[in-house]
Design a protein around this motif. Sequence first.
Motif, PDB file in Angstrom:
ATOM      1  N   LYS A  12      -0.961  -4.472   8.050  1.00 45.43           N
ATOM      2  CA  LYS A  12      -2.398  -4.113   8.128  1.00 45.43           C
ATOM      3  C   LYS A  12      -3.151  -5.522   7.734  1.00 45.43           C
ATOM      4  CE  LYS A  12      -2.607   0.786   8.001  1.00 45.43           C
ATOM      5  NZ  LYS A  12      -3.282   0.997   9.457  1.00 45.43           N
ATOM      6  N   LEU A  13      -4.260  -5.688   8.187  1.00 49.28           N
ATOM      7  CA  LEU A  13      -4.962  -6.971   8.105  1.00 49.28           C
ATOM      8  C   LEU A  13      -5.769  -6.710   6.626  1.00 49.28           C
ATOM      9  CD1 LEU A  13      -6.480  -9.603   8.781  1.00 49.28           C
ATOM     10  CD2 LEU A  13      -8.274  -8.220   9.819  1.00 49.28           C
ATOM     11  N   SER A  14      -5.563  -7.915   6.091  1.00 48.22           N
ATOM     12  CA  SER A  14      -5.961  -8.082   4.437  1.00 48.22           C
ATOM     13  C   SER A  14      -6.630  -9.262   4.415  1.00 48.22           C
ATOM     14  CB  SER A  14      -4.855  -7.703   3.520  1.00 48.22           C
ATOM     15  OG  SER A  14      -3.921  -9.153   3.451  1.00 48.22           O
ATOM     16  N   ALA A  15      -7.223  -9.498   3.358  1.00 46.53           N
ATOM     17  CA  ALA A  15      -7.801 -10.780   2.928  1.00 46.53           C
ATOM     18  C   ALA A  15      -6.851 -11.989   3.049  1.00 46.53           C
ATOM     19  CB  ALA A  15      -8.561 -10.967   1.848  1.00 46.53           C
ATOM     20  N   THR A  16      -5.573 -11.918   3.054  1.00 44.60           N
ATOM     21  CA  THR A  16      -4.922 -13.111   2.913  1.00 44.60           C
ATOM     22  C   THR A  16      -3.855 -13.239   4.329  1.00 44.60           C
ATOM     23  OG1 THR A  16      -3.265 -11.764   1.894  1.00 44.60           O
ATOM     24  CG2 THR A  16      -4.751 -12.981   0.517  1.00 44.60           C
ATOM     25  N   ASN A  17      -3.661 -12.213   5.031  1.00 41.23           N
ATOM     26  CA  ASN A  17      -2.466 -12.372   5.952  1.00 41.23           C
ATOM     27  C   ASN A  17      -2.993 -12.614   7.634  1.00 41.23           C
ATOM     28  OD1 ASN A  17      -3.872  -9.916   6.553  1.00 41.23           O
ATOM     29  ND2 ASN A  17      -1.556  -8.984   6.506  1.00 41.23           N
ATOM     30  N   PHE A  18      -4.341 -12.980   7.745  1.00 41.18           N
ATOM     31  CA  PHE A  18      -5.164 -13.086   9.139  1.00 41.18           C
ATOM     32  C   PHE A  18      -4.297 -13.796  10.234  1.00 41.18           C
ATOM     33  CE2 PHE A  18      -7.839 -15.164  12.549  1.00 41.18           C
ATOM     34  CZ  PHE A  18      -8.184 -13.937  12.940  1.00 41.18           C
ATOM     35  N   GLN A  19      -3.560 -15.009   9.927  1.00 41.04           N
ATOM     36  CA  GLN A  19      -2.712 -15.567  11.028  1.00 41.04           C
ATOM     37  C   GLN A  19      -1.633 -14.927  11.376  1.00 41.04           C
ATOM     38  OE1 GLN A  19      -3.583 -18.460  12.355  1.00 41.04           O
ATOM     39  NE2 GLN A  19      -5.440 -18.515  11.429  1.00 41.04           N
ATOM     40  N   MET A  20      -0.664 -14.107  10.498  1.00 42.30           N
ATOM     41  CA  MET A  20       0.255 -13.358  11.065  1.00 42.30           C
ATOM     42  C   MET A  20      -0.070 -12.213  11.767  1.00 42.30           C
ATOM     43  SD  MET A  20       3.751 -12.982  11.218  1.00 42.30           S
ATOM     44  CE  MET A  20       4.086 -13.913   9.982  1.00 42.30           C
ATOM     45  N   TRP A  21      -1.234 -11.627  11.114  1.00 41.34           N
ATOM     46  CA  TRP A  21      -1.887 -10.216  11.800  1.00 41.34           C
ATOM     47  C   TRP A  21      -2.198 -10.433  13.386  1.00 41.34           C
ATOM     48  CZ3 TRP A  21      -6.726  -9.096  13.362  1.00 41.34           C
ATOM     49  CH2 TRP A  21      -7.194  -7.788  13.870  1.00 41.34           C
ATOM     50  N   ALA A  69      -4.824  -1.218  12.670  1.00 41.35           N
ATOM     51  CA  ALA A  69      -4.139  -2.261  11.919  1.00 41.35           C
ATOM     52  C   ALA A  69      -4.856  -2.999  10.990  1.00 41.35           C
ATOM     53  CB  ALA A  69      -3.455  -3.122  13.256  1.00 41.35           C
ATOM     54  N   MET A  70      -5.774  -2.383  10.431  1.00 42.34           N
ATOM     55  CA  MET A  70      -6.653  -3.130   9.466  1.00 42.34           C
ATOM     56  C   MET A  70      -6.726  -2.138   8.128  1.00 42.34           C
ATOM     57  SD  MET A  70      -9.776  -4.343  11.697  1.00 42.34           S
ATOM     58  CE  MET A  70     -10.470  -5.199  10.605  1.00 42.34           C
ATOM     59  N   GLU A  71      -6.717  -2.951   6.902  1.00 46.52           N
ATOM     60  CA  GLU A  71      -6.957  -2.285   5.647  1.00 46.52           C
ATOM     61  C   GLU A  71      -8.501  -1.746   5.732  1.00 46.52           C
ATOM     62  OE1 GLU A  71      -5.917  -4.713   2.344  1.00 46.52           O
ATOM     63  OE2 GLU A  71      -3.911  -4.253   2.769  1.00 46.52           O
ATOM     64  N   THR A  72      -8.991  -0.716   4.856  1.00 48.10           N
ATOM     65  CA  THR A  72     -10.177  -0.089   4.994  1.00 48.10           C
ATOM     66  C   THR A  72     -11.210  -1.027   4.717  1.00 48.10           C
ATOM     67  OG1 THR A  72      -9.348   2.085   4.144  1.00 48.10           O
ATOM     68  CG2 THR A  72     -11.571   1.705   3.861  1.00 48.10           C
ATOM     69  N   ASP A  73     -11.030  -1.996   3.748  1.00 47.62           N
ATOM     70  CA  ASP A  73     -12.215  -2.930   3.230  1.00 47.62           C
ATOM     71  C   ASP A  73     -12.304  -3.908   4.436  1.00 47.62           C
ATOM     72  OD1 ASP A  73      -9.600  -4.229   2.748  1.00 47.62           O
ATOM     73  OD2 ASP A  73     -10.480  -5.606   1.380  1.00 47.62           O
ATOM     74  N   GLN A  74     -11.191  -3.823   5.413  1.00 47.51           N
ATOM     75  CA  GLN A  74     -11.565  -5.202   6.343  1.00 47.51           C
ATOM     76  C   GLN A  74     -12.439  -4.466   7.601  1.00 47.51           C
ATOM     77  OE1 GLN A  74     -10.735  -8.500   6.408  1.00 47.51           O
ATOM     78  NE2 GLN A  74     -10.458  -8.012   4.283  1.00 47.51           N
ATOM     79  N   VAL A  75     -12.149  -2.965   7.795  1.00 50.91           N
ATOM     80  CA  VAL A  75     -12.669  -2.335   8.893  1.00 50.91           C
ATOM     81  C   VAL A  75     -14.287  -2.321   8.583  1.00 50.91           C
ATOM     82  CG1 VAL A  75     -13.202   0.102   9.874  1.00 50.91           C
ATOM     83  CG2 VAL A  75     -10.821  -0.966   9.191  1.00 50.91           C
ATOM     84  N   ARG A  76     -14.624  -2.459   7.568  1.00 48.20           N
ATOM     85  CA  ARG A  76     -16.209  -2.536   7.276  1.00 48.20           C
ATOM     86  C   ARG A  76     -16.925  -3.598   7.863  1.00 48.20           C
ATOM     87  NH1 ARG A  76     -14.157  -1.153   1.709  1.00 48.20           N
ATOM     88  NH2 ARG A  76     -14.698   1.039   1.549  1.00 48.20           N
ATOM     89  N   LYS A  92     -12.442 -13.212  13.642  1.00 46.55           N
ATOM     90  CA  LYS A  92     -11.813 -14.563  13.750  1.00 46.55           C
ATOM     91  C   LYS A  92     -13.016 -15.436  12.909  1.00 46.55           C
ATOM     92  CE  LYS A  92     -11.498 -15.832  17.955  1.00 46.55           C
ATOM     93  NZ  LYS A  92     -11.248 -16.344  19.334  1.00 46.55           N
ATOM     94  N   ALA A  93     -14.123 -15.062  12.890  1.00 44.57           N
ATOM     95  CA  ALA A  93     -15.387 -16.021  12.170  1.00 44.57           C
ATOM     96  C   ALA A  93     -15.187 -15.811  10.853  1.00 44.57           C
ATOM     97  CB  ALA A  93     -16.797 -15.421  12.734  1.00 44.57           C
ATOM     98  N   ILE A  94     -14.813 -14.608  10.475  1.00 44.29           N
ATOM     99  CA  ILE A  94     -14.392 -14.275   8.825  1.00 44.29           C
ATOM    100  C   ILE A  94     -13.309 -14.873   8.332  1.00 44.29           C
ATOM    101  CG2 ILE A  94     -13.987 -12.341   7.412  1.00 44.29           C
ATOM    102  CD1 ILE A  94     -16.074 -10.590   9.156  1.00 44.29           C
ATOM    103  N   HIS A  95     -12.160 -14.826   8.977  1.00 44.09           N
ATOM    104  CA  HIS A  95     -10.718 -15.116   8.646  1.00 44.09           C
ATOM    105  C   HIS A  95     -10.191 -16.639   9.060  1.00 44.09           C
ATOM    106  CE1 HIS A  95     -10.168 -11.457   6.353  1.00 44.09           C
ATOM    107  NE2 HIS A  95     -10.717 -10.751   7.740  1.00 44.09           N
ATOM    108  N   ALA A  96     -10.642 -17.130  10.140  1.00 43.07           N
ATOM    109  CA  ALA A  96     -10.241 -18.258  10.583  1.00 43.07           C
ATOM    110  C   ALA A  96     -11.190 -19.501  10.095  1.00 43.07           C
ATOM    111  CB  ALA A  96      -9.744 -18.077  11.873  1.00 43.07           C
TER     112      ALA A  96
END
Length: 180
Positions: A12-21, A69-76, A92-96
Amino acid sequence: MAGEISTRHIEKLSATNFQMWKFQLENLFISQGIEEIVFGTKSRPSADSSELKAWLKDDAKAKFLISSAMETDQVRHILICNTSSEMWTKLKAIHAQSSSTHKLLLTQRFHEYRMDPTDSVATHVANVQNMARQLLNLGENVSDLTIMAKILASLPSKYKSFRSAWNSVEPSRQTVEYLQ
């Protein structure tokens, strides 16, 4: 059930795994034939179009795949988005981020990286290449020579003889592929 799609094997997408996700989701979209909707290259058909129903179904499928495929805090971050393309663009704007601070942190992480004693050499090489790819995605030039130097320099001391042997390899054969 035949034809069922799932994200249960995707971390699940978290604050640290965006590229792999992102890599995993992009491949899932392609496998489902919905990448054009998610990436915004196929826009919503007009209201009186016979294609609208199929587009809405595919967009709903994409929104489900992304959000499940996201953690709850990311769905927000995406609750206000109306389409899968809006969701994808916002994530993409938030994580990349391509800010200079983000580039600086990635560059520092690349240069400070050392092989974990529990990792295999193949994992070590993949880690270095992944960090280099992230920097390349942000517009930073990372040459093959730099990647090879990082791989060799960050090996533990038990690989000292391997590093010495590498120095005796003919320079024209010293490539990342041959190093692997």
